[in-house]
Design a protein around this motif. Structure first.
Motif, PDB file in Angstrom:
ATOM      1  N   TYR A  69      59.315  21.789  15.579  1.00  0.00           N
ATOM      2  CA  TYR A  69      58.901  22.648  16.686  1.00  0.00           C
ATOM      3  C   TYR A  69      58.851  24.117  16.245  1.00  0.00           C
ATOM      4  CZ  TYR A  69      58.808  25.010  21.180  1.00  0.00           C
ATOM      5  OH  TYR A  69      58.462  25.824  22.228  1.00  0.00           O
ATOM      6  N   GLY A  70      59.829  24.520  15.428  1.00  0.00           N
ATOM      7  CA  GLY A  70      59.828  25.898  14.942  1.00  0.00           C
ATOM      8  C   GLY A  70      58.606  26.212  14.105  1.00  0.00           C
ATOM      9  N   GLY A  71      58.112  25.223  13.351  1.00  0.00           N
ATOM     10  CA  GLY A  71      56.898  25.440  12.581  1.00  0.00           C
ATOM     11  C   GLY A  71      55.697  25.677  13.463  1.00  0.00           C
ATOM     12  N   ALA A  72      55.555  24.860  14.529  1.00  0.00           N
ATOM     13  CA  ALA A  72      54.451  25.054  15.466  1.00  0.00           C
ATOM     14  C   ALA A  72      54.594  26.384  16.202  1.00  0.00           C
ATOM     15  CB  ALA A  72      54.410  23.894  16.456  1.00  0.00           C
ATOM     16  N   LEU A  73      55.837  26.734  16.561  1.00  0.00           N
ATOM     17  CA  LEU A  73      56.075  27.987  17.273  1.00  0.00           C
ATOM     18  C   LEU A  73      55.741  29.196  16.406  1.00  0.00           C
ATOM     19  CD1 LEU A  73      57.185  28.736  20.094  1.00  0.00           C
ATOM     20  CD2 LEU A  73      59.428  29.018  19.020  1.00  0.00           C
ATOM     21  N   ALA A  74      56.019  29.104  15.110  1.00  0.00           N
ATOM     22  CA  ALA A  74      55.759  30.228  14.202  1.00  0.00           C
ATOM     23  C   ALA A  74      54.272  30.532  14.076  1.00  0.00           C
ATOM     24  CB  ALA A  74      56.349  29.931  12.825  1.00  0.00           C
ATOM     25  N   ASP A  75      53.412  29.539  14.332  1.00  0.00           N
ATOM     26  CA  ASP A  75      51.970  29.766  14.311  1.00  0.00           C
ATOM     27  C   ASP A  75      51.442  30.286  15.636  1.00  0.00           C
ATOM     28  OD1 ASP A  75      51.469  29.055  11.673  1.00  0.00           O
ATOM     29  OD2 ASP A  75      51.218  26.927  12.148  1.00  0.00           O
ATOM     30  N   SER A  76      52.323  30.392  16.663  1.00  0.00           N
ATOM     31  CA  SER A  76      51.857  30.715  18.012  1.00  0.00           C
ATOM     32  C   SER A  76      52.466  31.977  18.596  1.00  0.00           C
ATOM     33  CB  SER A  76      52.159  29.538  18.963  1.00  0.00           C
ATOM     34  OG  SER A  76      51.615  28.328  18.474  1.00  0.00           O
ATOM     35  N   VAL A  77      53.590  32.452  18.068  1.00  0.00           N
ATOM     36  CA  VAL A  77      54.270  33.612  18.644  1.00  0.00           C
ATOM     37  C   VAL A  77      54.556  34.636  17.544  1.00  0.00           C
ATOM     38  CG1 VAL A  77      55.333  32.168  20.422  1.00  0.00           C
ATOM     39  CG2 VAL A  77      56.593  32.661  18.326  1.00  0.00           C
ATOM     40  N   ASP A  78      55.123  35.756  17.949  1.00  0.00           N
ATOM     41  CA  ASP A  78      55.513  36.806  17.002  1.00  0.00           C
ATOM     42  C   ASP A  78      56.689  36.307  16.155  1.00  0.00           C
ATOM     43  OD1 ASP A  78      56.666  39.124  15.789  1.00  0.00           O
ATOM     44  OD2 ASP A  78      55.655  40.370  17.269  1.00  0.00           O
ATOM     45  N   ARG A  79      56.487  36.227  14.854  1.00  0.00           N
ATOM     46  CA  ARG A  79      57.523  35.697  13.975  1.00  0.00           C
ATOM     47  C   ARG A  79      58.736  36.620  13.907  1.00  0.00           C
ATOM     48  NH1 ARG A  79      52.968  33.865   9.505  1.00  0.00           N
ATOM     49  NH2 ARG A  79      52.157  32.132  10.768  1.00  0.00           N
ATOM     50  N   ARG A  80      58.532  37.903  14.115  1.00  0.00           N
ATOM     51  CA  ARG A  80      59.673  38.837  14.138  1.00  0.00           C
ATOM     52  C   ARG A  80      60.615  38.488  15.283  1.00  0.00           C
ATOM     53  NH1 ARG A  80      60.605  43.166  17.404  1.00  0.00           N
ATOM     54  NH2 ARG A  80      61.970  44.834  16.629  1.00  0.00           N
ATOM     55  N   LYS A 205      48.875  27.034  21.612  1.00  0.00           N
ATOM     56  CA  LYS A 205      50.283  26.945  21.985  1.00  0.00           C
ATOM     57  C   LYS A 205      50.943  25.797  21.220  1.00  0.00           C
ATOM     58  CE  LYS A 205      49.750  28.797  26.669  1.00  0.00           C
ATOM     59  NZ  LYS A 205      49.951  28.537  28.126  1.00  0.00           N
ATOM     60  N   PRO A 206      52.272  25.894  21.015  1.00  0.00           N
ATOM     61  CA  PRO A 206      52.954  24.802  20.311  1.00  0.00           C
ATOM     62  C   PRO A 206      52.751  23.479  21.031  1.00  0.00           C
ATOM     63  CG  PRO A 206      54.407  26.690  20.596  1.00  0.00           C
ATOM     64  CD  PRO A 206      53.182  26.976  21.404  1.00  0.00           C
ATOM     65  N   SER A 207      52.431  22.439  20.283  1.00  0.00           N
ATOM     66  CA  SER A 207      52.184  21.131  20.888  1.00  0.00           C
ATOM     67  C   SER A 207      52.377  20.049  19.846  1.00  0.00           C
ATOM     68  CB  SER A 207      50.763  21.050  21.455  1.00  0.00           C
ATOM     69  OG  SER A 207      49.805  21.137  20.411  1.00  0.00           O
ATOM     70  N   LEU A 208      52.523  18.824  20.325  1.00  0.00           N
ATOM     71  CA  LEU A 208      52.602  17.688  19.411  1.00  0.00           C
ATOM     72  C   LEU A 208      51.310  17.539  18.630  1.00  0.00           C
ATOM     73  CD1 LEU A 208      54.415  15.041  21.666  1.00  0.00           C
ATOM     74  CD2 LEU A 208      55.374  16.336  19.746  1.00  0.00           C
ATOM     75  N   ARG A 209      50.190  17.855  19.272  1.00  0.00           N
ATOM     76  CA  ARG A 209      48.909  17.770  18.571  1.00  0.00           C
ATOM     77  C   ARG A 209      48.872  18.753  17.398  1.00  0.00           C
ATOM     78  NH1 ARG A 209      43.560  18.435  22.090  1.00  0.00           N
ATOM     79  NH2 ARG A 209      44.420  16.466  22.911  1.00  0.00           N
ATOM     80  N   GLY A 210      49.389  19.966  17.625  1.00  0.00           N
ATOM     81  CA  GLY A 210      49.410  20.949  16.550  1.00  0.00           C
ATOM     82  C   GLY A 210      50.318  20.526  15.412  1.00  0.00           C
ATOM     83  N   ILE A 211      51.486  19.968  15.758  1.00  0.00           N
ATOM     84  CA  ILE A 211      52.395  19.479  14.721  1.00  0.00           C
ATOM     85  C   ILE A 211      51.733  18.358  13.929  1.00  0.00           C
ATOM     86  CG2 ILE A 211      54.590  18.299  14.329  1.00  0.00           C
ATOM     87  CD1 ILE A 211      55.688  19.780  16.777  1.00  0.00           C
ATOM     88  N   ALA A 212      51.035  17.459  14.647  1.00  0.00           N
ATOM     89  CA  ALA A 212      50.353  16.354  13.979  1.00  0.00           C
ATOM     90  C   ALA A 212      49.250  16.863  13.053  1.00  0.00           C
ATOM     91  CB  ALA A 212      49.772  15.397  15.014  1.00  0.00           C
ATOM     92  N   GLU A 213      48.577  17.943  13.459  1.00  0.00           N
ATOM     93  CA  GLU A 213      47.537  18.515  12.608  1.00  0.00           C
ATOM     94  C   GLU A 213      48.130  18.999  11.284  1.00  0.00           C
ATOM     95  OE1 GLU A 213      44.264  22.192  12.613  1.00  0.00           O
ATOM     96  OE2 GLU A 213      45.605  21.880  14.329  1.00  0.00           O
ATOM     97  N   GLY A 214      49.282  19.663  11.362  1.00  0.00           N
ATOM     98  CA  GLY A 214      49.933  20.102  10.128  1.00  0.00           C
ATOM     99  C   GLY A 214      50.366  18.934   9.271  1.00  0.00           C
ATOM    100  N   ALA A 215      50.905  17.874   9.914  1.00  0.00           N
ATOM    101  CA  ALA A 215      51.341  16.697   9.165  1.00  0.00           C
ATOM    102  C   ALA A 215      50.159  16.015   8.474  1.00  0.00           C
ATOM    103  CB  ALA A 215      52.053  15.716  10.096  1.00  0.00           C
ATOM    104  N   ARG A 216      49.009  15.944   9.177  1.00  0.00           N
ATOM    105  CA  ARG A 216      47.816  15.330   8.564  1.00  0.00           C
ATOM    106  C   ARG A 216      47.359  16.132   7.350  1.00  0.00           C
ATOM    107  NH1 ARG A 216      46.273  14.423  14.000  1.00  0.00           N
ATOM    108  NH2 ARG A 216      45.018  16.341  13.976  1.00  0.00           N
ATOM    109  N   TYR A 217      47.414  17.451   7.463  1.00  0.00           N
ATOM    110  CA  TYR A 217      47.024  18.276   6.313  1.00  0.00           C
ATOM    111  C   TYR A 217      47.941  18.012   5.120  1.00  0.00           C
ATOM    112  CZ  TYR A 217      46.036  22.343   3.417  1.00  0.00           C
ATOM    113  OH  TYR A 217      45.712  23.147   2.355  1.00  0.00           O
ATOM    114  N   ALA A 218      49.260  17.994   5.377  1.00  0.00           N
ATOM    115  CA  ALA A 218      50.205  17.747   4.286  1.00  0.00           C
ATOM    116  C   ALA A 218      49.984  16.368   3.677  1.00  0.00           C
ATOM    117  CB  ALA A 218      51.645  17.870   4.809  1.00  0.00           C
ATOM    118  N   TRP A 219      49.729  15.364   4.525  1.00  0.00           N
ATOM    119  CA  TRP A 219      49.517  13.998   4.035  1.00  0.00           C
ATOM    120  C   TRP A 219      48.271  13.895   3.174  1.00  0.00           C
ATOM    121  CZ3 TRP A 219      52.643   9.976   3.806  1.00  0.00           C
ATOM    122  CH2 TRP A 219      52.104   8.715   3.523  1.00  0.00           C
ATOM    123  N   SER A 220      47.301  14.755   3.431  1.00  0.00           N
ATOM    124  CA  SER A 220      46.038  14.695   2.680  1.00  0.00           C
ATOM    125  C   SER A 220      46.126  15.408   1.334  1.00  0.00           C
ATOM    126  CB  SER A 220      44.911  15.323   3.508  1.00  0.00           C
ATOM    127  OG  SER A 220      45.086  16.731   3.649  1.00  0.00           O
TER     128      SER A 220
END
Length: 426
Positions: A69-80, A205-220
């Motif tokens: 969840y923190g990974g998805a959140l880091a792509d959606s909000v201010d990391r600071r 916004k952070p979502s399961l779909r966004g997390i899955a997108e990152g996982a698919r990229y890593a798997w590829s």
């Protein structure tokens, strides 16, 4: 000497990198004090290796859930803001440890609750920190930044445990936890000075779909999969920190417990201090494999060591190998992952280099309960060597990775150049 000493370019070129480096040095020292005091306190309360190893099980689920969840959140909000909020939360948990340690009869269950809370907050924070590096550091300085970041952690990890071992033994756990609280207080003040790091305007916004997108990229990407798999294998089979108190007792060297915790980061810092050559390495996949194999071999030898000084030497070698592997992994991640996926992939990275140690602590404690601390250490090291060899054989793209020819690395370099040119034009 310039080709041997660490490359300091990121400290010279990036204000935020300098700030995070100093802030991390302070907070790592305090955290390392608690890292020694917490398992030692559990060991004193329970006299059970399995109870200490259970810290890994308690931390595992929060780390997985909040890391993703923190990974998805880091792509959606201010990391600071993420870094600042989680750092403050970690400081509150340190206060709880201090209050519990000051009780006439400290309770056991708060120690596990705090361990789970630390894992959750670390899972949220680490993707924000890791994904921020590729933004604030020039592309050609990423390996140097990885070495300096590791050096920052290692200084605290060496000084913290070495001091904590004596502090806990002669003054008690409350003093170690007090240092942790002070470290986080200073860290929060420094994080307030970081520049804002907002997400892109079109970020989802952070979502399961966004997390899955990152996982698919890593798997590829076989190269990324290889870095995750090798780190997981090395940490699962050969991460025996949880049973160090029992290993020290087995060798009749309880006085050396702090030195045992400090030995691994000492090996890492020796590698970092001589890492000038690493900026010229292009085959980072081979660095990952070689370093993980060195870690396993050194842990195997540590398990057989019958002398405390030989054991400490083996742990130093293990730390040196782990640092080599870590340099390769961090460089590959920052060189190849697109900016829009950095947070989510950093969340997956948290799982690879954090869940492994938690599972490793559970494995080490369980095996030590069955057959003894030393058997747990050497058998895990041998299994690590075998696993790394098998993974290297079945992942040829990791072994052939070249930063000058890999298409993902070239694409990421071009993206970074375009963003810098756009910023300069504005």
């Amino acid at each position: 000497m310039a080709s041997i000493l660490p490359d300091l370019s990121p400290l010279r070129t990036s204000h935020d990198f300098r700030l995070l480096w100093v802030q991390g040095l302070i907070t790592n020292f305090g955290s390392s004090m608690a890292m020694v005091a917490l398992p030692l306190q559990i060991a004193h309360l329970t006299d059970s290796p399995a109870a200490v190893g259970a810290m890994g099980a308690v931390e595992l689920v929060p780390l997985i859930v909040f890391g993703l969840y923190g990974g998805a959140l880091a792509d959606s909000v201010d990391r600071r803001k993420m870094i600042l909020g989680t750092e403050a939360g970690l400081g509150v948990l340190a206060v709880i440890l201090l209050v519990n340690a000051l009780l006439p009869d400290p309770l056991l269950w708060p120690l596990y609750v705090v361990a789970a809370g630390v894992a959750a907050l670390a899972g949220l924070q680490r993707p924000a920190l890791d994904s921020l590096m590729a933004r604030i550091v020039p592309h050609d300085q990423l390996t140097a930044a990885a070495a300096l970041n590791a050096l920052r952690w290692q200084i605290g990890a060496i000084a913290g445990p070495a001091v904590a071992g004596f502090v806990v033994a002669y003054a008690g756990a409350p003093w170690a936890y007090s240092a942790t609280v002070c470290g986080f207080a200073v860290s929060v003040l420094m994080c307030l000075r970081l520049a804002p790091a907002p997400a892109a305007h079109d970020a989802d916004k952070p979502s399961l779909r966004g997390i899955a997108e990152g996982a698919r990229y890593a798997w590829s990407k076989p190269v990324l999969l290889g870095t995750y798999a090798i780190d997981l294998a090395a940490m699962f089979f050969a991460f025996p920190l949880a049973i160090f108190p029992f290993l020290a007792e087995d060798l009749d060297a309880q006085w050396a417990l702090g030195l045992m915790y400090a030995a691994i980061p000492l090996g890492s810092v020796l590698t970092s201090l001589t890492s000038g050559w690493a900026s010229r390495v292009r085959r980072h996949g081979r660095l990952v494999v070689f370093g993980a194999g060195m870690w396993g071999l050194a842990m195997t030898a540590a398990g057989w060591a019958e002398n405390i000084w030989l054991l400490l030497f083996c742990l130093i070698l293990a730390g040196a190998g782990d640092m080599l592997s870590g340099l390769g992994r961090s460089t590959i991640w920052n060189q190849t992952i697109p900016e829009e996926l950095r947070g989510r992939l950093a969340g997956i990275e948290v799982l690879s280099y954090s869940c492994g140690p938690q599972l490793g602590q559970l494995r080490a404690g369980t095996v030590a309960g069955w057959s003894g601390a030393r058997t747990s250490v050497w058998s895990g090291g041998a299994a690590c060597v075998v696993a790394v060899g098998v993974l290297a054989a079945v992942l040829p793209k990791l072994m052939s990775y070249d930063a000058d020819t890999d298409e993902d690395a070239l694409r990421r370099r071009a993206q970074k150049a375009e963003s810098l040119a756009a910023a300069a034009a504005v």
